[in-house]
Design an enzyme around this catalytic site. Structure first.
Site, PDB file in Angstrom:
ATOM      1  CB  ALA A 335      -0.939   0.005   1.210  1.00  0.00           C
ATOM      2  CD  GLU A 336      -1.894   4.238  -1.806  1.00  0.00           C
ATOM      3  OE1 GLU A 336      -2.961   4.846  -1.953  1.00  0.00           O
ATOM      4  OE2 GLU A 336      -1.784   3.004  -2.009  1.00  0.00           O
ATOM      5  N   PRO A 337       1.172   4.111   1.502  1.00  0.00           N
ATOM      6  CG  PRO A 337      -0.563   4.457   3.022  1.00  0.00           C
ATOM      7  CD  PRO A 337      -0.184   3.644   1.818  1.00  0.00           C
TER       8      PRO A 337
END
Length: 664
Positions: A335-337
């Site tokens: 996931a991008e975070p």
């Protein structure tokens, strides 16, 4: 005589612990305030509430600029919504706006200057601003709404200053995103602080760009405020646990538990912070529904050892399907975070992961994404058009923002956009087929032209990026000429249920294929067998129109002489039937060759090449495998044309005269 440090320096050691009210009292009119957080993760709610209270009591500070990667909120009034007062805010610069409805409303209604830039760009800009760089040069955003030729990310009419420039470097187009001119205050969050301001984040689910923001604000002479759960004795934090060093921190505020949840959905989970691993068998399968059908069809695009990003909403279901089908261990979800591995969470926990392998800083995660590290991405789709453009960022008065969508969709090796065919859906899964209801009014999603271009179909097609558009009624794919309808669900009428609701005429080559019937059954699909097993006779294809023979060795393990002999025999049989020498393209993705078979295998390759190949080119996405195969082939006098993608391999064939190609 030795004296204590405080007497030598003439100063007592500084205790940085203050109240939230004391900390926000230092904010001045016109300051730029960076508010960290991903929805609820790492969000300093205690500080935000204190700032709101100060403004309501005193009318100050005024004319603040709010900077963020993701607007914090739960769509129910928490987060950035608590700062949405006329007079308090003058400007906002952010990546994803959708979780703070009030902030988006202020932007759309022209009440503040407002910019929407890619989430990854903003995360990296904090880091580049900290280093004193003038900005970020990247291809991210070309031919989307953040391209200055399409608006430069400005949200409304009152926003006039350009923050994005188009540049040409080495004959290639790039976008230059300007660094932040000033960063005055940072609202950050951690778990444990000592009186010197050293911050550990052991109970946080993410790290985001906390260090980059602290460095940027400190280096600009600003004020760094960190909200924590607890205070430790000075010197007791292990150096490797300190994520923000005290030299960057001005104030520490101890929060109340209700204003320090790990996410909006979970007060605290040790599995999301990486302190504990839990059995994934506890993850319940999705109920059979339209959303599950879409997630299942997307999951059929998974490949062994692929690194994958999942977007919010329907794409979250791909993780649940992968778990139910027992293929989660064969792929790496991200996931991008910043999370890599494990089971990405959804809903109000979105952005975190259970049993993750690693949690990176968000700028580093986007470095990985922007550089092509993702094998596949499964993202949401609100609107699509004839050219394959996708809009997820703005619809009339509603501002969702691009978030990480532009970075991810533009740079993943393969992309699938997922969404229901209409909004609302108007379909159900009944007895292994789709049943369409005509009750009520539904908005079409496939339009002649999208309202805002968050993904450029033209840019993707020119780059040769494989793109699918998956719905419960049908599946489209991107071609250089536009969208092609390739699959249709059982029970769906092509004219009445599909084409009548599409705002353009899609390409249809013959009769669309029926979507796999297993998608619509209330039982596991057996995806693991599909993912890991490809029959030998299905690995070889002769394209007579292009006169190219394709060999698919993906995920194949050659560990015995008999296995190698079977491959050679099948290739000999196929090429004997062709009756002439042909160009050959070989896919070596995730291929394994036992070391003791290297000589046997490469000798067989030489024999095949001399007898049947007019030319040969190979590809694999694995750098290690490319180097390894190149070494084997070079050492044995074979031409090592090994590329990273199928398209590069085909480009090599088309750009080189077959008569002069190396025969082996």
């Amino acid at each position: 005589m030795d004296f204590p440090t405080e007497f030598v320096s003439g100063m007592a050691p500084r205790d940085k612990i203050v109240t939230a009210a004391e900390a926000v009292a230092l904010i001045r009119d016109g300051d730029t305030v960076v508010v960290e957080g991903f929805a609820g993760q790492c969000f300093a709610e205690e500080l935000t509430l204190a700032l709101e209270a100060r403004f309501l009591q005193t009318g100050t500070p005024r004319d603040l600029t709010l900077a963020f990667t993701v607007a914090q909120g739960n769509r129910e009034g928490r987060g950035s919504d608590r700062l949405c007062y006329e007079g308090l805010l003058k400007r906002a610069i952010g990546g994803h706006w959708g979780m703070s409805g009030e902030l988006g409303k202020m932007a759309v209604e022209n009440k503040i200057d407002a910019y929407n830039l890619p989430q990854g760009v903003i995360a990296q800009l904090f880091r580049d601003t900290a280093a004193g760089k003038p900005g970020l040069l990247t291809r991210v955003g070309l031919d989307t709404f953040v391209d200055p030729r399409n608006g430069g990310g400005k949200i409304n009419e009152r926003t006039t200053e350009d923050r994005v420039e188009l540049m040409t470097v080495g004959g290639q187009e790039y976008l230059f995103y300007k660094a932040f001119e000033r960063l005055d205050v940072a609202f950050l969050r951690g778990t444990t602080a000592d009186p010197n301001g050293n911050i550990a984040m052991e109970r946080e689910a993410l790290f985001l760009e906390s260090l980059a923001v602290a460095t940027a604000v400190h280096n600009a002479g600003g004020l760094v405020i960190v909200q924590v759960e607890r205070i430790a004795e000075a010197g007791s934090l292990h150096p490797k646990d300190v994520k923000i060093p005290g030299v960057l921190v001005d104030c520490v505020v101890v929060s109340t538990p209700e204003h320090h949840p790990q996410t909006w959905g979970t007060q605290y989970s040790a599995a999301m912070s990486g302190e504990l691993r839990v059995p994934l068998s506890s993850v319940p399968p999705l109920e059979l529904s339209v959303r599950k059908v879409i997630a299942r069809r997307a999951a059929m695009e998974l490949r062994p050892n692929a690194v994958v990003n999942l977007g919010i909403g329907i794409p979250e279901g791909v993780a649940s399907v992968a778990a139910e089908e027992h293929v989660l261990s064969y792929i790496t979800l991200t996931a991008e975070p910043g999370v890599i591995g494990g089971m990405p969470t959804g809903g109000r926990d979105f952005g975190s992961a259970i049993n993750g392998d690693a949690i990176l800083d968000q700028p580093a995660q986007f470095d990985f994404y922007d550089g092509g590290g993702l094998d596949a991405a499964f993202l949401g789709m609100a609107q699509a058009d004839a050219q394959g453009n996708v809009n997820v960022s703005r619809f009339g008065p509603r501002l969702a923002g691009s978030g990480g969508f532009i970075n991810i969709s533009q740079n993943a090796k393969r992309v699938a956009f997922l969404g229901t065919f209409l909004a609302p859906c108007r379909t159900q899964v009944v007895d292994g087929r789709i049943v369409v209801s005509d009750d009520g009014v539904a908005a079409p999603k496939f339009l002649a032209s999208v309202e805002q271009r968050t993904f450029s179909g033209q840019y993707a097609a020119a780059a040769g990026q494989p793109v699918l558009y998956v719905t419960e009624r049908c599946v489209f794919r991107l071609t250089p000429e536009g969208l092609e309808l390739i699959e249709i669900a059982p029970g769906v009428d092509l004219e009445k249920d599909v084409l009548a609701h599409v705002g353009f005429t899609p390409i249809i080559d013959g009769e669309p294929k029926l979507m796999d019937e297993r998608l619509f059954r209330d039982e596991p699909m057996g995806l693991k067998d599909d993912l890991l097993t490809v029959p030998l006779d299905a690995r070889f294809t002769y394209d007579a129109d292009r006169n190219i023979f394709f060999i698919n060795m993906e995920a194949m393990s050659v560990s015995t002489p008999a296995g190698a002999e079977a491959i050679v025999a099948e290739i000999e049989k196929r090429l004997t039937a062709v009756g002439k020498k042909v160009p050959v393209v070989v896919n070596y993705d995730n291929f394994y060759l036992a070391p003791d078979l290297a000589d046997t295998y490469t000798s067989a390759v030489r024999s095949l090449a001399e007898r049947y190949y007019d030319s040969v080119t190979r590809y694999t996405t694995s750098s290690f495998m490319r180097l390894k195969l190149s070494g084997h082939l070079n050492a044995r006098g074979l031409a090592p044309h090994i590329y990273e993608s199928r398209q590069e391999a085909l480009d090599w064939l088309s750009s080189t005269d077959n008569g002069s190609n190396p025969k082996i």
